[in-house]
Enzyme design. Structure first.
Site, PDB file in Angstrom:
ATOM      1  N   ASP A   1      20.789  -5.190   7.168  1.00 38.48           N
ATOM      2  CA  ASP A   1      22.136  -5.507   6.698  1.00 38.48           C
ATOM      3  C   ASP A   1      22.526  -4.359   5.777  1.00 38.48           C
ATOM      4  O   ASP A   1      21.917  -4.185   4.711  1.00 38.48           O
ATOM      5  CB  ASP A   1      22.141  -6.841   5.944  1.00 38.48           C
TER       6      ASP A   1
ATOM      7  N   ALA B   1      42.498  -2.629   3.852  1.00 34.27           N
ATOM      8  CA  ALA B   1      41.173  -2.202   3.392  1.00 34.27           C
ATOM      9  C   ALA B   1      40.451  -1.419   4.484  1.00 34.27           C
ATOM     10  O   ALA B   1      39.689  -0.494   4.198  1.00 34.27           O
ATOM     11  CB  ALA B   1      40.356  -3.429   2.996  1.00 34.27           C
ATOM     12  N   TYR B   2      40.708  -1.789   5.742  1.00 35.39           N
ATOM     13  CA  TYR B   2      40.040  -1.087   6.859  1.00 35.39           C
ATOM     14  C   TYR B   2      40.437   0.384   6.857  1.00 35.39           C
ATOM     15  O   TYR B   2      39.592   1.278   6.966  1.00 35.39           O
ATOM     16  CB  TYR B   2      40.423  -1.756   8.177  1.00 35.39           C
TER      17      TYR B   2
END
Ligand code: NAP
Length: 259
Positions: A60, A184-185
């Site tokens: 992760d 935000a991307y």
């Protein structure tokens, strides 16, 4: 001679899976990462059926301990890594402080954390890094002063602080006044494009960012024009085919592109 080794994050599905297939077909041993062990094993099974020498490790990219354990496992098994493809990423619906925080954490700080953990293992002068970015990471969405700052040289510390400042500004409801878009991307990918420029002088080998185009995956949706195979092409090209030349750049369709 043993095969060169490639690491692909988020290799269990989508573009990452196809990158694994293509890099594997080019003769690399592929280590794909997956958050879920079963999904990783399933991907390895499919890749082996296609003749690819593959294994899977859990990772992760947002979890410091997970990244450290991943780096330790790699170091225990391999003297050097020839290719790192930082592909794992998210595109969440909506826009608020929590979404900004999670998006920047995954798409910007995730690749940086994985790079830092693996850089001691990257083959000296040769180890290649590819950051999977996006055409959405285009500076034209920034206010003019903010855009100038992204056009000027930045240190790593400045870039990291700037990414944190974006998240803080969203939380305080002043991001638009500060020249940021409500996406935000976009900012995560602008940060990634700048990151390859910032890291290039110190990286052991070439490090570049890629826009795969709009691709039919869980993220891209069913109406995207490109297949995952097409989306993976330029990533594979930079990872295993392009000469030793380009570094610190942004690429689309096997050519440098503006961002
Ligand atoms: P996808 O099908 O949604 O796959 C995303 C991958 O990233 C999955 O393997 C996912 O793992 C993994 N991932 C997400 N968060 C993670 C985390 N915290 N740690 C580790 N792995 C994580 O997306 P895709 O379309 O293949 O996208 C791959 C890359 O291409 C992304 O960086 C994306 O921004 C970029 N991109 C895609 C498009 C497009 O049109 N599809 C366009 C431009 C750029 P799980 O399976 O566990 O969720």
């Amino acid at each position: 001679m043993s095969s060169p080794v490639a690491v692909v994050t988020g290799g269990n599905r989508g573009i990452g899976f196809e990158v694994c297939a293509q890099i594997g077909a080019a003769g690399h041993r592929v280590i794909l990462t997956s958050r879920e062990r079963d999904a990783g094993e399933e991907a390895v099974h499919s890749l082996r059926a296609r003749g690819v020498d593959a294994e899977s490790l859990t990772l992760d990219v947002c979890d410091e301990a997970s990244v450290r354990a991943f780096g330790d496992s790699l170091a225990a098994e391999h003297d050097a890594i020839d290719v790192l493809v930082n592909n794992a990423g998210i595109a969440l619906d909506g826009f608020d402080a929590a979404i900004a925080e999670r998006t920047i954490a995954t798409n910007f700080f995730g690749p940086l954390r994985v790079y830092d953990a693996l850089v001691p293992l990257l083959r000296p002068r040769k180890g290649r890094v590819v950051m999977v970015s996006s055409g959405m990471g285009d500076r034209s969405c920034l206010g003019s002063e903010r855009r100038e700052r992204f056009l000027a040289p930045m240190s790593r510390d400045e870039l990291v602080q700037t990414m944190r400042d974006f998240v803080t500004a969203v939380g305080a409801g002043r991001h638009e006044r500060e020249g940021w878009p409500s996406s935000a991307y976009r900012i995560s990918k602008i940060g990634l494009n700048k990151l390859v420029e910032v890291l290039a002088p110190e990286a052991p080998g070439p490090i570049n960012a890629v826009c795969p185009g709009w691709v039919r995956t869980r993220m891209g949706g069913a109406h995207a024009p490109r297949t995952p195979e097409q989306g993976a092409r330029t990533i594979t090209w930079l990872a295993v085919e392009a000469g030793d030349g380009p570094t610190g750049g942004f690429f689309r369709d096997e050519a440098p592109a503006e961002w």
